[in-house]
Design an enzyme around this catalytic site. Structure first.
Site, mmCIF file in Angstrom:
data_model
loop_
_atom_site.group_PDB
_atom_site.id
_atom_site.type_symbol
_atom_site.label_atom_id
_atom_site.label_comp_id
_atom_site.label_asym_id
_atom_site.label_seq_id
_atom_site.Cartn_x
_atom_site.Cartn_y
_atom_site.Cartn_z
ATOM 1 N N CYS A 115 -0.517 4.179 1.958
ATOM 2 C CA CYS A 115 -0.361 4.057 3.414
ATOM 3 C C CYS A 115 1.084 4.320 3.835
ATOM 4 O O CYS A 115 1.339 4.989 4.822
ATOM 5 C CB CYS A 115 -0.713 2.657 3.905
ATOM 6 S SG CYS A 115 -2.117 1.898 3.125
ATOM 7 N N ASP A 116 2.021 3.749 3.114
ATOM 8 C CA ASP A 116 3.395 3.683 3.619
ATOM 9 C C ASP A 116 4.399 4.553 2.862
ATOM 10 O O ASP A 116 5.505 4.787 3.354
ATOM 11 C CB ASP A 116 3.896 2.227 3.552
ATOM 12 C CG ASP A 116 3.034 1.305 4.408
ATOM 13 O OD1 ASP A 116 2.529 1.775 5.437
ATOM 14 O OD2 ASP A 116 2.855 0.130 4.033
ATOM 15 N N CYS B 291 0.833 -1.200 0.000
ATOM 16 C CA CYS B 291 0.000 0.000 0.000
ATOM 17 C C CYS B 291 0.869 1.253 0.000
ATOM 18 O O CYS B 291 1.324 1.703 1.049
ATOM 19 C CB CYS B 291 -0.935 -0.006 1.215
ATOM 20 S SG CYS B 291 -2.016 1.443 1.263
#
Ligand code: NAP
Length: 312
Positions: A139-140, A136
């Site tokens: 997300c990261d 992701c």
């Protein structure tokens, strides 16, 4: 007497649904899962820093966020079973939900079983997951560990295009490694990739392994046309090779789309079966964020509460 509502799944969607349902006095029962679809708590359990969930200005570790959400569900009286649901019967009411340990009858059901990001299961993957590998980018990708480094995105769909474009904000360069000679992504997403000077597409190539001791330092690539292999130095690898919604247990019982996602009526969480609601990634292939999952969990509990009130 059947339970008022059973919630299946324990990510942000399931727990938010539980908090709302419990505070509406519906005394929810939750099957948080055991191993199907990953581990209880969902995809955040395998994430490190979560920096885009509102309310945590310094960020929070994924597992820590899920533990807090679980505690909040318990605080309002949710009964949680750490078991995989192995069978449901949605054709007769009350609905039946069964695990290997118990069978529960429910007047209403909230499905929040999520989706599992596909992985390549490369030899070095178990060792380096969360040490420069992620499924992701949104997300990261902004984490300090990925800044100003060359990064690799694997895949050729909308996610690969969107995520590689997103990563150019932080990376020194982004390589998109795709197994064929054309993308399956929508034209507009492809064009964004082609126009971006920081992105280089490596066609007809697969990733054979990820290299590094304590952190990712390179990927081993194989050109599928020539069979040639080479190492490409990079500071991170992001899989964008699709998701599998965790809906196997519901097949044939409610409407799923061609990719296996639960179909909900637009703007609601109502599925094709009255009294069955779905929230989070199991019904969302577009946003897939913890906060949108939590938001739809709230919607599912409110939809469920209103439906139960109308039924009585
Ligand atoms: P996807 O469309 O299924 O694409 C997956 C990509 O990964 C494909 O290019 C596929 O290659 C590749 N792939 C799959 N398995 C692989 C393997 N084992 N090794 C190497 N490559 C592999 O998945 P997605 O991009 O996550 O999109 C899923 C859905 O969400 C789509 O409907 C998409 O339109 C939607 N979506 C929309 C947006 C948006 O509109 N903003 C953003 C993200 C996703 P092949 O092409 O060779 O099969």
């Amino acid at each position: 007497m059947p339970e008022s509502v059973v919630i299946i799944g324990s990510g942000p969607a399931g727990h938010t649904a539980a908090v709302y349902a419990a505070r509406a006095n519906l005394k929810p029962v939750m099957f948080e899962g055991y191993s199907t679809g990953g581990i209880p708590g969902g995809q955040l359990m395998t994430t490190t820093e979560v920096e885009n969930y509102p309310g945590f200005p310094q960020g929070i570790q994924g597992p820590e966020l899920m533990e807090a959400l679980r505690k909040q569900s318990l605080r309002f009286g949710t009964r949680i079973f750490t078991e995989d649901v192995t069978r449901v019967d949605l054709k007769t009411r009350p609905f039946t939900v069964a695990s290997s340990e118990r069978t529960v009858q429910a007047s209403a059901l909230i499905i929040a079983t999520g989706a599992t990001a596909r992985r390549l299961n490369l030899p070095g993957e178990a060792r380096l997951w969360t040490k420069g590998m992620s499924a992701c980018a949104v997300c990261d990708g902004a984490l300090p560990v990925f800044r100003n480094k060359p990064l690799v995105v694997v895949g050729g769909g909308d996610s690969a295009c969107e995520e590689s474009t997103f990563l150019t904000k932080f990376a020194s360069k982004v390589y998109v490694v795709h197994r064929r000679d054309q993308f399956r992504a929508s034209k507009i997403m492809q064009e964004r990739v082609f126009k971006n000077p920081k992105i280089e597409v490596i066609w007809n190539t697969v990733v054979e392994d990820v290299v590094g001791d304590d952190a990712v330092s390179a990927v081993r690539l194989k050109d599928v046309k020539t069979g040639k292999t080479r190492n490409l130095a990079c500071g991170g690898v992001f899989y964008a090779i699709g998701f599998d919604p965790n809906t196997a247990v519901f097949k044939g019982q409610l409407e799923l789309d061609a990719d296996g996602y639960v179909v909900t009526q637009p703007g609601t969480t109502q599925t094709s079966v009255p009294g069955v609601f779905a929230c989070g990634d199991v019904q969302d292939k577009h946003y897939r964020q913890a906060v949108t999952a939590a938001g739809s969990g709230c919607m599912a509990a409110l939809d469920c509460e209103r439906w139960l009130a109308d039924e009585r």
